[in-house]
Scaffold this active site. Structure first.
Site, mmCIF file in Angstrom:
data_model
loop_
_atom_site.group_PDB
_atom_site.id
_atom_site.type_symbol
_atom_site.label_atom_id
_atom_site.label_comp_id
_atom_site.label_asym_id
_atom_site.label_seq_id
_atom_site.Cartn_x
_atom_site.Cartn_y
_atom_site.Cartn_z
ATOM 1 N N GLU A 186 0.822 -1.214 0.000
ATOM 2 C CA GLU A 186 0.000 0.000 0.000
ATOM 3 C C GLU A 186 0.854 1.260 0.000
ATOM 4 O OE1 GLU A 186 -4.195 -0.981 1.933
ATOM 5 O OE2 GLU A 186 -2.551 -1.423 3.318
ATOM 6 N N GLU A 236 -3.771 -9.594 3.522
ATOM 7 C CA GLU A 236 -4.472 -9.244 4.751
ATOM 8 C C GLU A 236 -5.641 -10.176 5.085
ATOM 9 O OE1 GLU A 236 -2.604 -5.216 3.605
ATOM 10 O OE2 GLU A 236 -3.312 -7.042 2.612
#
Length: 250
Positions: free
Chosen positions: A112, A132
């Site tokens: 990210e 995740e």
């Protein structure tokens, strides 16, 4: 180079650029609260004195994600604080372009962080993904919406929902990476890209980046206003004069 003992981010200032080195190689540059705090401090410097920023990981990993030991202990209120999403959004909004130099893994929060940059360069060992959901959470620091803008919905869903990790060639093919070079050439390539940006008119680059990320309904008014500002600069006049003089010589 500016860094205190145990710094999580090493800051190297040059005349027209800054290199930010993620400095937790013993844990594959996992992003912890200290690193977030130091990235905020670096952003403050870059906002006060705009310049190109290169972000690179010390060792053989860009950033393997958030610090899981810290992440495991975070609760609802921590999520609502937007610890990682806040710093990554701030990096995306920096006045001048940012370049992520990705060797090895860029996973979870590391991915990210890379998505928040304007350019991403990699090596043959680059691996980018968001695992995740396998840890019972989601990619909440920008990947859930920014990744689709970068690579399109089908590929983004493969990464976010099916756990796909892209290798260097795959990432290059979908333009998630702008270039792939050998590890020893990664920083040289990053500075080559920074040189190309630095050769442009700095204010034109700043305003172009701002326009690029502006809401659609703000156009074309803000484009015209930005152009009006640039039309009044000495840099515009000098560069166009030089261009016309070169053309006379051809």
């Amino acid at each position: 180079m500016t860094a205190g003992d145990g710094a999580a981010v090493l800051v190297e200032d040059r005349d027209d650029r800054t290199v930010l080195r993620l400095n937790r190689p013993d844990v594959r540059n996992a992003i912890d609260q200290q690193m977030v705090d130091e990235l905020h401090a670096a952003c403050t410097r870059l906002e006060q004195r705009p310049r190109v920023a290169l972000i690179v990981g010390e060792g053989t990993t860009f950033a393997a994600g958030a610090d899981i030991a810290q992440l495991r202990e975070r609760r609802r209120d921590d999520a609502l604080r937007g610890i990682n999403s806040g710093i990554f959004d701030r990096i995306r909004r920096l006045p001048m372009p940012t370049i992520a130099l990705i060797d090895g893994y860029a996973l979870g929060g590391g991915a990210e962080l890379a998505y928040a940059c304007d350019f991403r360069l990699g090596t043959p060992s680059t691996r980018i993904g968001n695992p995740e959901p396998g840890l019972g959470i989601l990619a909440a620091a920008g990947a859930g919406w920014r990744l689709a803008e970068l690579v399109g919905e089908p590929v983004a869903k493969e990464i976010l929902l099916a756990g796909r990790v892209l290798g260097a060639d795959e990432a290059l093919a979908v333009h998630l990476l702008n270039e792939v070079v050998e590890p020893g050439d990664l920083e040289t390539a990053g500075h080559r890209w920074a040189d190309r940006i630095a050769a442009q008119a700095p204010l034109a680059i700043r305003l172009t980046k701002s326009l690029f990320h502006a809401p659609r309904d703000a156009h074309p008014l803000i484009d015209d206003i930005a152009q009006a500002v640039l039309f009044e600069t000495d840099d515009k006049h000098d560069r166009m004069t030089a261009f016309l003089e070169r053309r006379k010589k051809d």
